[in-house]
Design a protein around this motif. Structure first.
Motif, PDB file in Angstrom:
ATOM      1  N   ARG A   1      39.672  13.013 -23.247  1.00 26.23           N
ATOM      2  CA  ARG A   1      40.955  12.812 -22.568  1.00 26.23           C
ATOM      3  C   ARG A   1      41.884  13.992 -22.816  1.00 26.23           C
ATOM      4  N   GLU A   2      41.886  14.546 -24.023  1.00 27.58           N
ATOM      5  CA  GLU A   2      42.700  15.726 -24.294  1.00 27.58           C
ATOM      6  C   GLU A   2      42.302  16.902 -23.402  1.00 27.58           C
ATOM      7  N   ALA A   3      41.014  16.958 -23.066  1.00 26.09           N
ATOM      8  CA  ALA A   3      40.514  18.053 -22.231  1.00 26.09           C
ATOM      9  C   ALA A   3      40.668  17.775 -20.739  1.00 26.09           C
ATOM     10  N   GLY A   4      41.233  16.594 -20.393  1.00 28.26           N
ATOM     11  CA  GLY A   4      41.493  16.296 -18.988  1.00 28.26           C
ATOM     12  C   GLY A   4      40.386  15.562 -18.274  1.00 28.26           C
ATOM     13  N   HIS A   5      39.386  15.063 -18.987  1.00 29.84           N
ATOM     14  CA  HIS A   5      38.297  14.323 -18.346  1.00 29.84           C
ATOM     15  C   HIS A   5      38.746  12.889 -18.023  1.00 29.84           C
ATOM     16  N   ASP A   6      38.237  12.357 -16.945  1.00 28.97           N
ATOM     17  CA  ASP A   6      38.608  11.016 -16.496  1.00 28.97           C
ATOM     18  C   ASP A   6      37.741   9.983 -17.212  1.00 28.97           C
ATOM     19  N   VAL A   7      38.291   9.412 -18.279  1.00 25.98           N
ATOM     20  CA  VAL A   7      37.567   8.390 -19.036  1.00 25.98           C
ATOM     21  C   VAL A   7      38.474   7.182 -19.231  1.00 25.98           C
ATOM     22  N   SER A   8      37.870   6.004 -19.280  1.00 26.39           N
ATOM     23  CA  SER A   8      38.611   4.752 -19.429  1.00 26.39           C
ATOM     24  C   SER A   8      38.546   4.277 -20.876  1.00 26.39           C
ATOM     25  N   ALA A   9      39.701   4.024 -21.461  1.00 25.01           N
ATOM     26  CA  ALA A   9      39.740   3.540 -22.836  1.00 25.01           C
ATOM     27  C   ALA A   9      39.073   2.173 -22.951  1.00 25.01           C
ATOM     28  N   THR A  10      39.268   1.344 -21.948  1.00 26.08           N
ATOM     29  CA  THR A  10      38.724  -0.016 -22.005  1.00 26.08           C
ATOM     30  C   THR A  10      37.243  -0.049 -21.660  1.00 26.08           C
ATOM     31  N   ASP A  11      36.894   0.445 -20.472  1.00 26.54           N
ATOM     32  CA  ASP A  11      35.521   0.301 -19.988  1.00 26.54           C
ATOM     33  C   ASP A  11      34.540   1.220 -20.701  1.00 26.54           C
ATOM     34  N   ASP A  12      34.969   2.455 -21.000  1.00 26.21           N
ATOM     35  CA  ASP A  12      34.044   3.419 -21.594  1.00 26.21           C
ATOM     36  C   ASP A  12      33.937   3.294 -23.105  1.00 26.21           C
TER      37      ASP A  12
END
Length: 554
Positions: free
Chosen positions: A128-139
């Motif tokens: 997330r710091e690097a700007g990637h689209d990741v979900s805190a809940t699902d991933d």
């Protein structure tokens, strides 16, 4: 808006040479800490090389050694990820951007789905710091919760995992309920565990709780992280050595920069001509020092500190010196933007105007040489917007008008000085999109730090300044509109507003990426500095700021 006793920024054992010593330093007004923005810019490579030679620091050898380590650890995902995290925490990751980005798309993507709490949460944070689209809940987090959606109790024994979960929880972009729960769960169990941990780990946990990684000053955290790494039985001495070399280089630059700013400020003579003006060179410079770090931005730090200093001067003139008629003439002179416009002003305003005009035009000339664009009209307009904001407040006070809390806050974002300062910063960094939009529409990367600053400042003003009469703070106006609320209720409300601004800032900086990483990092760094500037203890001291100055300047 009225004058108030000082909240003194004192270092008990720092070099007096670097601190303001005039009587004006012992007084602040109700906007005492409405500090103005932050700064940046490159000094020449030759200057940096001179410093390297003078201190016998061989950075190149360290860079080569760490590149080899990164290549070797590509086969072990966890080791690679930990190494990247350490480089980031020690503020030396900028040397290895290609290697880190390459690892992000493979190593972290693999580990984000791990059933190990530490692996999954660290991978998420780095991505997330690097700007990637990741979900805190699902991933990440859902697999660590039970059927009722609460975190599984056995996780409370995993200190390393809890620390990583706590770090991750502050990257909330809004609407992520599990991240909020993660913050509560990790904070509760880490605090309970401190008494049972060995001393170095206990101190590290305490530091993490008091100063969360994402919300804190990166260089300040770096020094504490280095101390912790040096206490470990297995150490990456090559990484530590490079971190120390980088720290020494930056410290030398900071010392040179503060002396340059101090000479400029003393030569300007405004503090002698206008005795009520604040004299806080160290404090102003530390905003600039924090916004963007590194030897390549030395010149910008110096120039932006000058802008911050002049905003303070203007603020004090509006609060303590000028009549409404004089202030109106002062404002019109800024809009005209030529030296003749200052002829009809009182002497103190004329001197301030000349300094403001000169410094701004010097910055314009510097930027034109570097980027080929002349932004004098944009900077003039940015100053005019700030002066108009001060005039609004002056008229409120002169007519005893009580604005709504919302109106006060909207105008307070402007008079914080943050928008003006960031316009200068963006221009210096070569931002080539619409500067008009920065001034007129104020994107969230600018408005969020500005609002956070205003709210923090007003909480501090209400708590720490024994003022008489109308304080002019958001807290006062909110209490007038909501008489059933007490001060503690309003403070809780203000902290919620600050949390929402952080969510919006995170969305822009971590997900939307409308602006370059240089610009968004500057905005994040400025926001991180705000709580440090306003966290006074009972003795009216800023202990973290004092510690920060000792580490990085003195």
């Amino acid at each position: 808006m009225s004058a108030a006793p000082a909240r003194i920024f004192s270092f008990s054992s720092v070099e007096p040479l670097l601190l303001a010593a005039s009587p004006a330093a012992a007084r602040n007004n109700s906007r005492q800490g409405r500090h103005r923005g932050d700064s940046i810019r490159p000094s020449s490579a030759a200057a940096a090389n001179t410093l390297l030679l003078r201190n016998d620091i061989d950075l190149q050898e360290g860079l080569t050694d760490i590149q080899k380590i990164l290549h070797q650890r590509q086969k072990n995902a966890r080791e690679m990820m930990i190494t990247i995290d350490n480089l980031k925490r020690l503020c030396i990751d900028h040397y290895f951007e290609e290697e880190i980005e390459s690892a992000m798309s493979s190593t972290c993507m693999d580990l984000i789905h791990s059933d190990d709490l530490f692996d999954a949460t660290l991978a998420f944070r780095l991505l997330r710091e690097a700007g990637h689209d990741v979900s805190a809940t699902d991933d990440v987090l859902r697999r660590f919760t039970d059927d009722s959606g609460e975190f599984k109790l056995p996780l409370s024994m995993d200190i390393r995992g809890l620390l990583s979960l706590h770090d991750m929880s502050h990257l909330d972009i809004g609407g992520e309920v599990l991240l909020y729960k993660a913050k509560e769960f990790s904070s509760k169990h880490l605090a309970s565990a401190i008494r049972y941990l060995e001393p170095s780990l206990a101190e590290y946990v305490r530091q993490s709780l008091d100063h969360p990684y994402h919300l804190s000053l990166m260089q300040y955290k770096a020094r504490h992280h280095l101390t912790y790494l040096q206490s470990m039985p297995i150490r990456d001495t090559v990484v530590e050595k490079l971190a120390v070399a980088e720290f020494q280089l930056n410290k030398l630059l900071h010392q040179q920069e503060i002396q340059e700013v101090k000479r400029w400020w003393m030569d300007l003579g405004l503090v002698q001509e206008i005795p009520v003006v604040r004299d806080q060179v160290m404090k102003w410079y530390m905003w600039s020092m924090t916004a963007v770090q590194g030897c390549s931005f030395s010149r910008y730090r110096v120039e932006i500190t000058k802008i911050i200093a002049l905003v303070y001067v203007v603020d004090d003139i509006f609060d303590l010196v000028g009549t409404l008629e004089e202030l109106s003439l002062f404002t019109e002179a800024v809009k005209v933007w030529n030296m003749a416009a200052a002829d009809s002003l009182p002497r103190c305003m004329r001197s301030c105007y000349m300094a403001l005009y000169t410094v701004t035009n010097e910055i314009t000339d510097m930027v034109e040489k570097e980027h080929g664009l002349n932004h004098v009209n944009h900077l003039r307009k940015a100053w005019a917007v700030l002066f108009d904001g001060f005039m609004v407040e002056a008229k409120w006070l002169a007519t005893e008008q009580v604005p709504t809390a919302e109106d006060y806050l909207r105008n307070g974002v402007v008079t914080s000085g943050v928008p003006l300062t960031f316009v200068h910063i963006f221009i210096m960094l070569g931002y080539d999109q619409s500067i008009e939009a920065l001034i007129d529409q104020m994107p969230s990367v600018i408005s969020c730090p500005a609002k956070i600053l205003r709210l923090w400042d007003d909480m501090g003003s209400a708590k720490d300044e024994a003022q008489e009469g109308l304080d002019g703070s958001y807290m006062d106006f909110y209490l007038m509109e909501n008489p059933r609320c007490g001060p503690s209720d309003v403070e809780a409300h203000m902290r919620n507003l600050i949390a929402r601004e952080w969510e919006e800032l995170n969305r822009e900086c971590l997900c939307k990426r409308t602006f370059s990483s240089n610009l968004t990092q500057t905005c994040l760094n400025a926001a991180r500095m705000i709580s440090v500037m306003y966290s006074y203890n009972k003795e009216q001291r800023l202990l973290v700021l004092e510690d920060y100055a000792r580490m990085l300047i003195l």
